[in-house]
Enzyme design. Structure first.
Site, PDB file in Angstrom:
ATOM      1  N   ARG A 232       0.833  -1.192   0.000  1.00 24.22           N
ATOM      2  CA  ARG A 232       0.000   0.000   0.000  1.00 24.22           C
ATOM      3  C   ARG A 232       0.872   1.248   0.000  1.00 24.22           C
ATOM      4  O   ARG A 232       2.002   1.226   0.469  1.00 24.22           O
ATOM      5  CB  ARG A 232      -0.892   0.019   1.245  1.00 24.22           C
TER       6      ARG A 232
ATOM      7  N   LYS B 165       4.187 -11.324   9.847  1.00 22.86           N
ATOM      8  CA  LYS B 165       3.437 -11.143   8.594  1.00 22.86           C
ATOM      9  C   LYS B 165       3.753 -12.260   7.597  1.00 22.86           C
ATOM     10  O   LYS B 165       4.901 -12.482   7.232  1.00 22.86           O
ATOM     11  CB  LYS B 165       3.792  -9.780   8.003  1.00 22.86           C
TER      12      LYS B 165
ATOM     13  N   ARG C 145      -0.570  -0.961  14.852  1.00 20.99           N
ATOM     14  CA  ARG C 145       0.522  -1.679  15.527  1.00 20.99           C
ATOM     15  C   ARG C 145       0.045  -2.109  16.905  1.00 20.99           C
ATOM     16  O   ARG C 145      -0.620  -1.357  17.594  1.00 20.99           O
ATOM     17  CB  ARG C 145       1.727  -0.747  15.733  1.00 20.99           C
TER      18      ARG C 145
HETATM   19  P1  ATP Z   1       1.417  -1.916   7.913  1.00 19.83           P
HETATM   20  O1  ATP Z   1       1.860  -3.206   8.505  1.00 19.83           O
HETATM   21  O2  ATP Z   1       2.246  -0.750   8.274  1.00 19.83           O
HETATM   22  O3  ATP Z   1      -0.046  -1.687   8.048  1.00 19.83           O
HETATM   23  P2  ATP Z   1       0.897  -2.167   5.253  1.00 19.83           P
HETATM   24  O4  ATP Z   1      -0.208  -3.121   5.512  1.00 19.83           O
HETATM   25  O5  ATP Z   1       0.555  -0.818   4.773  1.00 19.83           O
HETATM   26  O6  ATP Z   1       1.802  -2.077   6.482  1.00 19.83           O
HETATM   27  P3  ATP Z   1       1.678  -3.528   3.000  1.00 19.83           P
HETATM   28  O7  ATP Z   1       1.411  -2.518   1.985  1.00 19.83           O
HETATM   29  O8  ATP Z   1       0.707  -4.649   3.166  1.00 19.83           O
HETATM   30  O9  ATP Z   1       1.947  -2.837   4.343  1.00 19.83           O
HETATM   31  O10 ATP Z   1       3.098  -4.212   2.785  1.00 19.83           O
HETATM   32  C1  ATP Z   1       4.260  -3.453   2.635  1.00 19.83           C
HETATM   33  C2  ATP Z   1       5.100  -3.510   3.888  1.00 19.83           C
HETATM   34  O11 ATP Z   1       5.267  -4.876   4.286  1.00 19.83           O
HETATM   35  C3  ATP Z   1       6.493  -3.005   3.635  1.00 19.83           C
HETATM   36  O12 ATP Z   1       6.570  -1.663   4.052  1.00 19.83           O
HETATM   37  C4  ATP Z   1       7.418  -3.905   4.440  1.00 19.83           C
HETATM   38  O13 ATP Z   1       7.628  -3.361   5.717  1.00 19.83           O
HETATM   39  C5  ATP Z   1       6.627  -5.148   4.628  1.00 19.83           C
HETATM   40  N1  ATP Z   1       7.046  -6.227   3.718  1.00 19.83           N
HETATM   41  C6  ATP Z   1       7.517  -6.151   2.452  1.00 19.83           C
HETATM   42  N2  ATP Z   1       7.740  -7.362   1.926  1.00 19.83           N
HETATM   43  C7  ATP Z   1       7.400  -8.247   2.893  1.00 19.83           C
HETATM   44  C8  ATP Z   1       7.386  -9.659   2.954  1.00 19.83           C
HETATM   45  N3  ATP Z   1       7.764 -10.418   1.929  1.00 19.83           N
HETATM   46  N4  ATP Z   1       6.954 -10.229   4.114  1.00 19.83           N
HETATM   47  C9  ATP Z   1       6.561  -9.498   5.160  1.00 19.83           C
HETATM   48  N5  ATP Z   1       6.542  -8.159   5.166  1.00 19.83           N
HETATM   49  C10 ATP Z   1       6.955  -7.528   4.038  1.00 19.83           C
END
Ligand code: ATP
Length: 272
Positions: free
Chosen positions: A60, A129, A261
């Site tokens: 995102r 995650k 978080r």
């Molecule tokens: P948040 O956890 O802050 O809500 P988000 O849901 O906005 O994050 P996403 O857009 O779902 O985040 O995923 C991107 C983020 O996930 C990246 O900023 C990085 O920190 C993390 N990320 C990137 N690749 C991976 C991966 N393969 N496995 C786990 N986490 C990852």
């Protein structure tokens, strides 16, 4: 060779094979970017792009999604969405329910959901995650289509990430074969999308709640340049909005442009 073979996938999809039109690429910038371009050119609903390697995998708000061949499964699905825009809010949650159902159907243990778009794996008292979901809209002359991007870690990603990460191999005794995994997830996500299109998120809410990682836990909500909002995470409502019990009462958070978080229980949060 890690490329998904569409013919083999079809056999795994069985009677549902006709619903999906799968293209398997060795590499692309991002499966969602490629699918958005194809949607503009008239690609039909049910088109799936799966890539062995992405040079610019996206999360995102321009965040990066890291994946390596063999260590991840990254794909995007195009879906026609005829419902009202108000139903879109619950879409990423519905996809999360579908993804969890698909993985659990193969025997995965400990799969949980985090609002609005993450799949986590329970590890002891903590969570890491496992997969991310990215929902984007593609409009064409026939209406709105939705591009659903999904990245699943098959193995824990190498390198440092700001939040703990896990691999699907940690959720299974023996990790299922990739075609079997992708077929199970496509079918389950397709079912969840049909359900949300007909009934809205309401029909999937309970299933989301039972997998909710941080139910009744202290959390903080981070938004760009705003003071973090502390509260107790009460889960989601019928529209998929997050319910947060804060000092000033229960707040309903609809926008997904925020990050949630978990925090250690502080005196201020305990007083709530
Ligand atoms: P948040 O956890 O802050 O809500 P988000 O849901 O906005 O994050 P996403 O857009 O779902 O985040 O995923 C991107 C983020 O996930 C990246 O900023 C990085 O920190 C993390 N990320 C990137 N690749 C991976 C991966 N393969 N496995 C786990 N986490 C990852």
């Amino acid at each position: 060779m890690t490329l998904i073979d569409p013919a083999l996938l079809k056999t795994r999809l069985g009677v549902l094979a006709g619903r999906f039109d799968v293209d398997s690429l060795a590499e692309c910038d991002s499966t969602s970017s490629e699918l958005l371009r194809r949607a503009e050119r008239g690609a039909p609903a049910g088109t799936v792009i799966v890539a062995d390697q992405q040079s610019a995998g996206r999360g995102r708000r321009g965040r990066q999604w890291f994946s390596a061949p063999e260590a991840g499964l990254t794909f995007s699905l195009l879906w026609r969405f005829n419902g009202p825009a108000s139903q879109l809010a619950g879409l990423s949650l519905a996809v999360g329910v579908g993804l969890a159902r698909g993985l659990e159907g193969l025997g995965a243990q400990g799969v949980c959901l985090k609002w609005p778009n993450d799949i986590l794996l329970r590890q002891g008292d903590g969570f890491a995650k496992l997969a991310g979901i990215l929902i984007e809209l593609a409009s064409d002359r026939r209406g709105t289509q939705v591009v659903i991007g999904i990245g699943i870690n098959l193995q824990k990603p190498a390198g440092d990430l700001p939040q703990p990460a896990a691999g699907l191999n940690q959720a299974f005794d023996v990790l299922p074969e990739r075609h079997e995994l992708l077929a199970a997830v496509l079918v389950a996500v397709g079912e969840a999308l049909e359900s949300v299109t007909v009934d809205g998120f309401f029909g999937l809410k309970n299933e989301w709640q039972v997998r909710h990682a941080w139910q009744d836990q202290p959390v903080q909500l981070l938004a760009d340049e705003a003071t973090p909002l502390l509260g107790i995470c009460l889960g989601v409502d019928n529209d998929g909005a997050l319910l947060l019990e804060t000092e000033s009462g229960i707040q309903r958070i609809l926008s997904g442009d925020v990050s949630l978080r978990r925090i250690a229980s502080t005196p201020e949060v305990r007083r709530l």
